[in-house]
Scaffold this active site. Structure first.
Site, mmCIF file in Angstrom:
data_model
loop_
_atom_site.group_PDB
_atom_site.id
_atom_site.type_symbol
_atom_site.label_atom_id
_atom_site.label_comp_id
_atom_site.label_asym_id
_atom_site.label_seq_id
_atom_site.Cartn_x
_atom_site.Cartn_y
_atom_site.Cartn_z
ATOM 1 N N ASP A 39 0.916 -1.194 0.089
ATOM 2 C CA ASP A 39 0.036 -0.154 -0.146
ATOM 3 C C ASP A 39 0.830 1.289 0.117
ATOM 4 O O ASP A 39 2.181 1.027 0.330
ATOM 5 C CB ASP A 39 -1.071 0.149 1.196
ATOM 6 C CG ASP A 39 -2.012 1.535 1.270
ATOM 7 O OD1 ASP A 39 -2.267 1.635 0.262
ATOM 8 O OD2 ASP A 39 -2.013 1.960 2.589
ATOM 9 N N SER A 40 0.306 2.308 0.043
ATOM 10 C CA SER A 40 0.977 3.514 -0.153
ATOM 11 C C SER A 40 1.393 3.966 1.214
ATOM 12 O O SER A 40 2.683 4.679 1.449
ATOM 13 C CB SER A 40 0.156 4.825 -0.383
ATOM 14 O OG SER A 40 -1.258 4.745 0.273
ATOM 15 N N TYR A 89 -0.754 8.483 -2.089
ATOM 16 C CA TYR A 89 -0.670 8.509 -3.541
ATOM 17 C C TYR A 89 -2.089 9.057 -4.086
ATOM 18 O O TYR A 89 -1.971 9.431 -5.239
ATOM 19 C CB TYR A 89 -0.751 6.751 -3.825
ATOM 20 C CG TYR A 89 0.343 6.022 -3.812
ATOM 21 C CD1 TYR A 89 1.504 6.330 -3.246
ATOM 22 C CD2 TYR A 89 0.535 4.699 -4.302
ATOM 23 C CE1 TYR A 89 2.825 5.818 -2.984
ATOM 24 C CE2 TYR A 89 1.417 3.835 -4.172
ATOM 25 C CZ TYR A 89 2.760 4.327 -3.352
ATOM 26 O OH TYR A 89 3.546 3.576 -3.320
ATOM 27 N N GLY A 90 -2.933 9.245 -3.324
ATOM 28 C CA GLY A 90 -4.133 9.457 -3.695
ATOM 29 C C GLY A 90 -4.449 10.840 -4.465
ATOM 30 O O GLY A 90 -5.463 11.391 -4.909
ATOM 31 N N CYS A 145 -4.604 -1.220 -1.888
ATOM 32 C CA CYS A 145 -4.551 0.207 -2.175
ATOM 33 C C CYS A 145 -5.646 0.568 -3.041
ATOM 34 O O CYS A 145 -5.424 0.197 -4.293
ATOM 35 C CB CYS A 145 -3.245 0.708 -2.376
ATOM 36 S SG CYS A 145 -2.884 2.577 -2.993
ATOM 37 N N THR A 183 -6.272 3.320 -4.666
ATOM 38 C CA THR A 183 -5.950 4.268 -5.509
ATOM 39 C C THR A 183 -4.926 3.542 -6.657
ATOM 40 O O THR A 183 -5.130 3.833 -7.780
ATOM 41 C CB THR A 183 -4.825 5.214 -4.762
ATOM 42 O OG1 THR A 183 -5.519 5.687 -3.610
ATOM 43 C CG2 THR A 183 -4.498 6.439 -5.785
ATOM 44 N N GLU A 225 -3.889 8.646 9.260
ATOM 45 C CA GLU A 225 -2.259 8.741 9.560
ATOM 46 C C GLU A 225 -1.805 9.353 10.873
ATOM 47 O O GLU A 225 -0.881 9.005 11.417
ATOM 48 C CB GLU A 225 -1.663 9.180 8.241
ATOM 49 C CG GLU A 225 -1.826 8.266 7.048
ATOM 50 C CD GLU A 225 -0.787 7.070 6.903
ATOM 51 O OE1 GLU A 225 0.485 7.239 7.321
ATOM 52 O OE2 GLU A 225 -0.970 6.226 6.366
ATOM 53 N N CYS A 283 -10.838 3.136 0.245
ATOM 54 C CA CYS A 283 -9.638 3.189 0.418
ATOM 55 C C CYS A 283 -9.353 2.304 1.738
ATOM 56 O O CYS A 283 -10.071 2.406 2.681
ATOM 57 C CB CYS A 283 -9.439 4.586 0.926
ATOM 58 S SG CYS A 283 -7.780 5.028 1.502
ATOM 59 N N THR A 284 -8.112 1.845 1.730
ATOM 60 C CA THR A 284 -7.785 0.800 2.524
ATOM 61 C C THR A 284 -7.425 1.530 4.030
ATOM 62 O O THR A 284 -7.547 0.726 4.975
ATOM 63 C CB THR A 284 -6.659 -0.149 2.377
ATOM 64 O OG1 THR A 284 -5.607 0.775 1.849
ATOM 65 C CG2 THR A 284 -7.009 -1.207 1.487
ATOM 66 N N HIS A 285 -7.309 3.021 4.361
ATOM 67 C CA HIS A 285 -7.239 3.580 5.409
ATOM 68 C C HIS A 285 -8.644 3.716 5.980
ATOM 69 O O HIS A 285 -8.800 3.815 7.138
ATOM 70 C CB HIS A 285 -6.723 4.893 5.252
ATOM 71 C CG HIS A 285 -5.255 5.018 4.870
ATOM 72 N ND1 HIS A 285 -4.596 4.661 3.757
ATOM 73 C CD2 HIS A 285 -4.384 5.524 5.736
ATOM 74 C CE1 HIS A 285 -3.283 4.808 3.946
ATOM 75 N NE2 HIS A 285 -3.235 5.560 4.948
HETATM 76 N N1 DGL Z 1 -4.591 3.419 1.168
HETATM 77 C C1 DGL Z 1 -4.756 3.833 -0.148
HETATM 78 C C2 DGL Z 1 -5.763 3.663 -0.851
HETATM 79 O O1 DGL Z 1 -6.327 2.590 -0.495
HETATM 80 C C3 DGL Z 1 -4.783 5.486 0.125
HETATM 81 C C4 DGL Z 1 -3.895 6.398 0.824
HETATM 82 C C5 DGL Z 1 -3.163 7.665 -0.265
HETATM 83 O O2 DGL Z 1 -3.840 8.190 -0.832
HETATM 84 O O3 DGL Z 1 -1.932 7.141 -0.484
HETATM 85 O O4 DGL Z 1 -6.276 4.552 -1.645
#
Ligand code: DGL
Length: 270
Positions: A10-11, A42-43, A73, A75, A151, A185-187
């Site tokens: 993941d990012s 990354y998003g 991820c 994204t 985060e 999004c996995t967050h």
């Molecule tokens: N965990 C990433 C996702 O699932 C997003 C976090 C990011 O923006 O890097 O999209």
């Protein structure tokens, strides 16, 4: 082959929400995790950059002789949709399992997708959902403040900042016929309680990490790739920035106390 590890990236550390689910449904599998903490998020980045980063993350995991790679991820899964085709091992993003679960869950046929700006701008979930069910109505909302909140440890549903940011993005779906919402999004599973409270209990939340873990089990079974080990799998963690505080931060995402620390690597070499 069967006892090689599953590679997950993941990012940042959000993909650990998928690892948490993998550990629950495939406890004996070895897992190698890479979180690109030096380049998160990354998003908010361009398509070219996200494709380049996703390919580097996968190449790093291939060096660990993995039997499968998961882009945990939303994204990368949305923007670098061809990534799996270039890999010599089985691959899954989070998109297909999550969209299928959502299409199966909705009763009203109205659903919403929450994701990063890159995910939402790609319309990846919307296109796939409409392919699965041409009658489905898909609303989309990007939530750029969710990743920094998570985060930085702001996940408590009673926290005034969390409450107001969540309300800002999701209140439009309250008291509508939207009955299913993708946490794209996995967050976002760390904000599940806050999102659930803002939407009310009639709305079902679809967790992309959970759906991807279930899909991974099925894929490994079908390809005769399930580990034959009878003991709990080993987990290795790699990051691209300082591993300082990794145990406590990663513990939040994994929902358990972490014993292992992470190793820092230079992702630009891959
Ligand atoms: N965990 C990433 C996702 O699932 C997003 C976090 C990011 O923006 O890097 O999209």
């Amino acid at each position: 082959m069967k006892n090689k590890a599953i590679g997950v990236f993941d990012s940042g550390l959000g993909g650990l929400t998928a690892v948490k689910e993998l550990i629950k449904c495939l406890p004996n599998e070895n897992i190698v995790y890479f979180g690109d903490t030096g380049r998160v998020p990354y998003g908010t980045r361009s398509k070219d950059t996200i494709i380049k980063y996703g390919a580097q993350d996968a190449r790093f995991l291939l060096q660990h002789n993995v039997k499968m790679i998961i882009a945990a991820c939303g994204t990368v899964s949305s923007v670098a949709s061809d990534l799996g085709e270039s890999l010599p091992v089985k691959f899954s993003g989070v998109l297909e399992p999550t969209a299928l679960a959502c299409a199966n869950a909705t009763k009203t046929g109205s659903v919403a997708v929450l994701g990063t700006s890159a995910t939402i701008n790609s319309h990846s979930y919307k296109k796939l959902l409409e392919k699965i069910n041409p009658n489905i109505k898909v609303y989309e909302q990007d939530c750029p403040l969710f990743v920094p909140l998570v985060e930085n440890g702001f996940t408590d549903k009673d926290d005034i900042i969390v409450k107001s940011v969540v309300e800002r993005y999701v209140s439009q779906f309250k008291d509508t016929d939207v009955d299913t919402v993708i946490l794209g999004c996995t967050h976002y599973p760390l904000l599940k309680a806050a999102i659930g409270e803002a939407l009310g209990e009639k709305v079902k939340l679809i967790d992309s990490g959970y759906e991807t873990a279930i899909y991974t089990k099925k894929l490994l079974e079908e390809n005769n790739l399930l580990s034959t080990s009878e003991t709990e799998g080993e987990r290795e963690f790699y990051v691209s920035d300082t591993p300082h505080n990794f145990e406590s931060v990663a513990g939040r995402f994994l929902g358990r106390n972490m014993k292992s620390t992470a190793t820092r690597i230079d992702i630009e070499k891959y």
